[in-house]
Design a protein around this motif. Structure first.
Motif, PDB file in Angstrom:
ATOM      1  N   ALA A  71       0.853  -1.189   0.000  1.00 32.39           N
ATOM      2  CA  ALA A  71       0.000   0.000   0.000  1.00 32.39           C
ATOM      3  C   ALA A  71       0.886   1.235   0.000  1.00 32.39           C
ATOM      4  CB  ALA A  71      -0.924  -0.002   1.224  1.00 32.39           C
ATOM      5  N   ALA A  72       0.262   2.386  -0.219  1.00 39.35           N
ATOM      6  CA  ALA A  72       0.994   3.651  -0.104  1.00 39.35           C
ATOM      7  C   ALA A  72       1.315   3.894   1.367  1.00 39.35           C
ATOM      8  CB  ALA A  72       0.146   4.785  -0.669  1.00 39.35           C
ATOM      9  N   PRO A  73       2.396   4.614   1.662  1.00 40.12           N
ATOM     10  CA  PRO A  73       2.785   4.842   3.067  1.00 40.12           C
ATOM     11  C   PRO A  73       1.720   5.532   3.912  1.00 40.12           C
ATOM     12  CG  PRO A  73       4.592   5.407   1.586  1.00 40.12           C
ATOM     13  CD  PRO A  73       3.392   5.164   0.714  1.00 40.12           C
ATOM     14  N   ASP A  74       0.852   6.335   3.279  1.00 39.72           N
ATOM     15  CA  ASP A  74      -0.180   7.041   4.050  1.00 39.72           C
ATOM     16  C   ASP A  74      -1.518   6.291   4.066  1.00 39.72           C
ATOM     17  OD1 ASP A  74      -0.819   7.359   1.398  1.00 39.72           O
ATOM     18  OD2 ASP A  74      -1.119   9.540   1.482  1.00 39.72           O
ATOM     19  N   HIS A  75      -1.518   5.042   3.647  1.00 38.45           N
ATOM     20  CA  HIS A  75      -2.751   4.257   3.661  1.00 38.45           C
ATOM     21  C   HIS A  75      -3.212   4.033   5.109  1.00 38.45           C
ATOM     22  CE1 HIS A  75      -5.480   0.809   3.151  1.00 38.45           C
ATOM     23  NE2 HIS A  75      -5.556   1.163   1.880  1.00 38.45           N
ATOM     24  N   PRO A  76      -4.519   4.035   5.375  1.00 37.50           N
ATOM     25  CA  PRO A  76      -5.018   3.854   6.744  1.00 37.50           C
ATOM     26  C   PRO A  76      -4.540   2.568   7.417  1.00 37.50           C
ATOM     27  CG  PRO A  76      -6.762   4.645   5.323  1.00 37.50           C
ATOM     28  CD  PRO A  76      -5.601   4.343   4.423  1.00 37.50           C
ATOM     29  N   LEU A  77      -4.224   1.544   6.634  1.00 36.01           N
ATOM     30  CA  LEU A  77      -3.782   0.285   7.223  1.00 36.01           C
ATOM     31  C   LEU A  77      -2.265   0.157   7.303  1.00 36.01           C
ATOM     32  CD1 LEU A  77      -6.223  -2.247   5.469  1.00 36.01           C
ATOM     33  CD2 LEU A  77      -6.435  -1.206   7.736  1.00 36.01           C
ATOM     34  N   LEU A  91       6.614   2.696  -0.889  1.00 37.22           N
ATOM     35  CA  LEU A  91       5.590   1.688  -0.625  1.00 37.22           C
ATOM     36  C   LEU A  91       5.835   1.067   0.743  1.00 37.22           C
ATOM     37  CD1 LEU A  91       5.516  -0.198  -4.060  1.00 37.22           C
ATOM     38  CD2 LEU A  91       3.714   1.300  -3.175  1.00 37.22           C
ATOM     39  N   VAL A  92       4.789   0.456   1.287  1.00 42.07           N
ATOM     40  CA  VAL A  92       4.926  -0.310   2.534  1.00 42.07           C
ATOM     41  C   VAL A  92       4.243  -1.660   2.345  1.00 42.07           C
ATOM     42  CG1 VAL A  92       5.001   1.720   4.024  1.00 42.07           C
ATOM     43  CG2 VAL A  92       2.797   0.649   3.506  1.00 42.07           C
ATOM     44  N   MET A  93       4.728  -2.650   3.074  1.00 42.37           N
ATOM     45  CA  MET A  93       4.069  -3.951   3.104  1.00 42.37           C
ATOM     46  C   MET A  93       3.097  -3.970   4.281  1.00 42.37           C
ATOM     47  SD  MET A  93       6.859  -6.883   2.078  1.00 42.37           S
ATOM     48  CE  MET A  93       8.227  -6.302   3.074  1.00 42.37           C
ATOM     49  N   LEU A  94       1.881  -4.396   4.019  1.00 40.13           N
ATOM     50  CA  LEU A  94       0.878  -4.467   5.070  1.00 40.13           C
ATOM     51  C   LEU A  94       1.029  -5.768   5.866  1.00 40.13           C
ATOM     52  CD1 LEU A  94      -2.322  -3.086   3.272  1.00 40.13           C
ATOM     53  CD2 LEU A  94      -0.547  -1.847   4.553  1.00 40.13           C
ATOM     54  N   LEU A 127      10.476  -0.083  -1.306  1.00 41.51           N
ATOM     55  CA  LEU A 127      10.466  -0.204   0.148  1.00 41.51           C
ATOM     56  C   LEU A 127      11.636   0.548   0.755  1.00 41.51           C
ATOM     57  CD1 LEU A 127       9.572  -3.990   0.645  1.00 41.51           C
ATOM     58  CD2 LEU A 127       8.049  -2.026   0.889  1.00 41.51           C
ATOM     59  N   GLU A 128      12.785   0.441   0.107  1.00 40.96           N
ATOM     60  CA  GLU A 128      13.994   1.078   0.636  1.00 40.96           C
ATOM     61  C   GLU A 128      13.868   2.594   0.680  1.00 40.96           C
ATOM     62  OE1 GLU A 128      18.782   1.374  -0.443  1.00 40.96           O
ATOM     63  OE2 GLU A 128      17.530  -0.177  -1.355  1.00 40.96           O
ATOM     64  N   VAL A 129      13.243   3.174  -0.333  1.00 43.70           N
ATOM     65  CA  VAL A 129      13.127   4.642  -0.378  1.00 43.70           C
ATOM     66  C   VAL A 129      11.822   5.139   0.224  1.00 43.70           C
ATOM     67  CG1 VAL A 129      14.626   4.768  -2.392  1.00 43.70           C
ATOM     68  CG2 VAL A 129      12.152   4.617  -2.728  1.00 43.70           C
ATOM     69  N   GLY A 130      10.996   4.233   0.733  1.00 42.79           N
ATOM     70  CA  GLY A 130       9.782   4.633   1.426  1.00 42.79           C
ATOM     71  C   GLY A 130       8.614   5.003   0.540  1.00 42.79           C
ATOM     72  N   SER A 143      -1.724  -4.409 -16.539  1.00 49.98           N
ATOM     73  CA  SER A 143      -0.935  -5.337 -17.344  1.00 49.98           C
ATOM     74  C   SER A 143       0.493  -5.558 -16.873  1.00 49.98           C
ATOM     75  CB  SER A 143      -0.898  -4.858 -18.801  1.00 49.98           C
ATOM     76  OG  SER A 143      -0.287  -3.572 -18.879  1.00 49.98           O
ATOM     77  N   SER A 144       0.961  -4.783 -15.910  1.00 48.11           N
ATOM     78  CA  SER A 144       2.352  -4.948 -15.487  1.00 48.11           C
ATOM     79  C   SER A 144       2.515  -4.611 -14.018  1.00 48.11           C
ATOM     80  CB  SER A 144       3.281  -4.050 -16.324  1.00 48.11           C
ATOM     81  OG  SER A 144       3.124  -2.687 -15.958  1.00 48.11           O
ATOM     82  N   ASN A 145       3.586  -5.154 -13.421  1.00 47.26           N
ATOM     83  CA  ASN A 145       3.894  -4.847 -12.024  1.00 47.26           C
ATOM     84  C   ASN A 145       4.241  -3.374 -11.852  1.00 47.26           C
ATOM     85  OD1 ASN A 145       3.609  -7.519 -10.999  1.00 47.26           O
ATOM     86  ND2 ASN A 145       5.593  -8.055 -11.855  1.00 47.26           N
ATOM     87  N   GLU A 146       4.934  -2.783 -12.838  1.00 41.94           N
ATOM     88  CA  GLU A 146       5.311  -1.380 -12.737  1.00 41.94           C
ATOM     89  C   GLU A 146       4.084  -0.491 -12.682  1.00 41.94           C
ATOM     90  OE1 GLU A 146       8.248   0.211 -12.272  1.00 41.94           O
ATOM     91  OE2 GLU A 146       8.911  -1.837 -11.857  1.00 41.94           O
ATOM     92  N   THR A 147       3.084  -0.778 -13.520  1.00 40.46           N
ATOM     93  CA  THR A 147       1.855   0.017 -13.503  1.00 40.46           C
ATOM     94  C   THR A 147       1.136  -0.138 -12.173  1.00 40.46           C
ATOM     95  OG1 THR A 147       1.625  -0.294 -15.895  1.00 40.46           O
ATOM     96  CG2 THR A 147      -0.327   0.449 -14.698  1.00 40.46           C
ATOM     97  N   ILE A 148       1.103  -1.358 -11.671  1.00 38.60           N
ATOM     98  CA  ILE A 148       0.454  -1.605 -10.386  1.00 38.60           C
ATOM     99  C   ILE A 148       1.154  -0.837  -9.277  1.00 38.60           C
ATOM    100  CG2 ILE A 148       0.140  -3.374  -8.603  1.00 38.60           C
ATOM    101  CD1 ILE A 148      -0.650  -5.314 -10.798  1.00 38.60           C
ATOM    102  N   LYS A 149       2.473  -0.848  -9.254  1.00 38.02           N
ATOM    103  CA  LYS A 149       3.202  -0.135  -8.203  1.00 38.02           C
ATOM    104  C   LYS A 149       2.924   1.367  -8.263  1.00 38.02           C
ATOM    105  CE  LYS A 149       7.309  -1.858  -9.106  1.00 38.02           C
ATOM    106  NZ  LYS A 149       8.779  -2.120  -8.950  1.00 38.02           N
ATOM    107  N   GLN A 150       2.933   1.927  -9.461  1.00 36.98           N
ATOM    108  CA  GLN A 150       2.659   3.360  -9.594  1.00 36.98           C
ATOM    109  C   GLN A 150       1.236   3.684  -9.141  1.00 36.98           C
ATOM    110  OE1 GLN A 150       4.798   5.810 -10.389  1.00 36.98           O
ATOM    111  NE2 GLN A 150       6.425   4.259 -10.474  1.00 36.98           N
ATOM    112  N   ALA A 151       0.295   2.800  -9.462  1.00 34.50           N
ATOM    113  CA  ALA A 151      -1.097   3.025  -9.052  1.00 34.50           C
ATOM    114  C   ALA A 151      -1.250   2.949  -7.540  1.00 34.50           C
ATOM    115  CB  ALA A 151      -2.001   2.006  -9.742  1.00 34.50           C
ATOM    116  N   VAL A 152      -0.549   2.024  -6.915  1.00 41.77           N
ATOM    117  CA  VAL A 152      -0.594   1.917  -5.446  1.00 41.77           C
ATOM    118  C   VAL A 152       0.003   3.178  -4.822  1.00 41.77           C
ATOM    119  CG1 VAL A 152       0.293   0.672  -3.439  1.00 41.77           C
ATOM    120  CG2 VAL A 152      -0.570  -0.601  -5.422  1.00 41.77           C
TER     121      VAL A 152
END
Length: 315
Positions: free
Chosen positions: A171-177, A257-260, A252-255, A225-234
Motif C-alpha cells: 500500500a501507499a505509506p499514508d494508507h489507513p492500514l 511503498l509499505v508492506m501491510l 520499500l527502501e526509499v519509502g 498489465s504490469s507490475n510497474e503500472t500496479i506499483k505506480q497506481a498503489v
C-alpha cells in the motif's frame, strides 16, 4: 520424411512466422518462387497440406504445426550440437536462451551478471514475458530454460527450485492500514485491489487466498498489465496490491511503498527453473542449472524484515 532438408524446414518456419510466401522469401533472402517450390516439395513428400490459404494469409494446418514443432526441435538440437563440439574442442563458449516471467525481471540481470563472472564466454539472450507468453516460448522451443513461479502442467518439464518467492500486500505509506498489525483476511478483502491479468501467478495466489470469502472473487479488482503500472497506481493511492516482494525492494527502501501486516502473509511460494523433458541439455544449459543450484538464491532480493518495527505499529 527422410528426404526432408533443412532448407525446406526453414522455409516452413519462415512461412509460419511471416504469414505469406513473399514475406517468408524476403526473410530468407530468396525469391517467392523458390520458397513456393520448397513448400510444394514438402507437401508432396508428406501427402498433406501444411497451410490453408485464407484472405489473411497462410494459416498452418494441424500437419503444418507438427512440421513446425519438428523444425524447431531440429534447430535447437543443432545449436546444442554446436556447443557440444566446442566443448569437445576445449572452447568454453556457448549460448543460452533464458525466458523469465515479468516478475523475475527484477533479479534476472543480477543472475546473469553473477553467472557471467563464472562463464564469461557463454552468451545469454533474455526473453521477458508474462506467464502465458513464457509458457508459449517453452512450447515453441524459443527458450532453453525458463524461470517462473509455478510450472505449467500441460508441457512435459523438468523443474527445480532455486529460491523462495514471498508474496505480500502493499500500500501507499499514508494508507489507513499502513501501521496496523495483524490485519485480518476479512478486513483486507474490503480494500480495492489492483491485480494482474487472468492466469498470472500472483493473481492465482490471490484468488486462492480470498476464495473462502463468499462473493469476493466476483469483482477481484482493477486489472493492470504490469507490475510497474500496479506499483505506480498503489503509490498514487488507487488501491492496494498483492505482489511479489521481489519486485518492490527499491520502493520499500526509499519509502515509496509499505508492506501491510496481513495475517497469513507473506505467502511463501518458490522460484523454479524449468526445462522441457524432450530437450537435450547443452553444456551452457548444464552450467546455468548448476549455477542456479549453487548461487540462485543468493541473487534474489534480500529482506532483513518483512514488516515495520513493532514500536511504530498500533492496532
Amino acid at each position: 520424411m527422410r528426404n526432408l532438408t533443412l532448407k525446406q524446414l526453414r522455409a516452413i518456419q519462415a512461412i509460419m512466422k511471416h504469414g505469406t510466401i513473399a514475406a517468408a522469401a524476403n526473410a530468407l533472402r530468396l525469391t517467392p518462387p523458390a520458397v513456393t517450390i520448397q513448400l510444394k516439395l514438402v507437401e508432396e513428400e508428406a501427402k498433406v497440406s501444411l497451410f490453408d490459404r485464407t484472405n489473411e494469409g497462410l494459416r498452418p494446418t494441424a500437419a503444418g504445426l507438427a512440421f513446425l514443432d519438428a523444425a524447431q526441435m531440429i534447430e535447437e538440437r543443432l545449436r546444442v550440437l554446436d556447443d557440444e563440439i566446442d566443448a569437445i574442442k576445449g572452447v568454453r563458449v556457448g549460448s543460452l536462451n533464458l525466458g523469465v516471467v515479468s516478475t523475475a525481471k527484477y533479479f534476472a540481470p543480477r543472475l546473469m551478471a553473477t553467472f557471467r563472472n563464472e562463464h564469461p564466454d557463454i552468451a545469454i539472450k533474455l526473453l521477458i514475458g508474462n506467464r502465458a507468453e513464457t509458457i508459449a516460448s517453452l512450447k515453441s522451443h524459443e527458450v532453453d530454460i525458463a524461470l517462473m513461479g509455478r510450472p505449467p502442467k500441460d508441457i512435459p518439464l523438468r523443474s527445480a527450485v532455486f529460491g523462495d518467492h514471498p508474496l505480500v500486500v502493499i500500500a501507499a505509506p499514508d494508507h489507513p492500514l499502513a501501521k496496523r498489525r495483524d490485519i485480518t483476511k476479512e478486513r483486507i478483502a474490503q480494500e480495492h485491489f489492483l491485480v494482474r491479468e487472468p492466469g498470472s501467478g500472483t493473481r492465482i495466489s490471490l484468488e486462492i487466498f480470498l476464495s473462502e470469502l463468499p462473493g469476493r472473487l466476483d469483482d477481484l479488482g482493477t486489472e493492470m498489465s504490469s507490475n510497474e503500472t500496479i506499483k505506480q497506481a498503489v503509490m498514487a493511492g488507487l488501491g492496494v496490491a498483492f505482489i511479489s516482494a521481489h519486485t518492490i525492494a527499491l520502493e520499500l527502501e526509499v519509502g515509496k511503498l509499505v508492506m501491510l501486516d496481513v495475517v497469513g502473509m507473506p505467502i511463501r511460494r518458490q522460484w523454479f527453473s524449468v526445462v522441457r523433458t524432450d530437450r537435450t541439455l547443452s553444456p551452457a544449459m548444464k552450467a546455468f542449472q548448476d549455477f542456479l543450484n549453487r548461487k540462485g538464491a543468493q541473487c534474489l532480493p534480500f529482506f532483513d524484515k518483512l514488516y515495520p518495527d513493532m514500536g511504530s505499529i498500533h492496532r
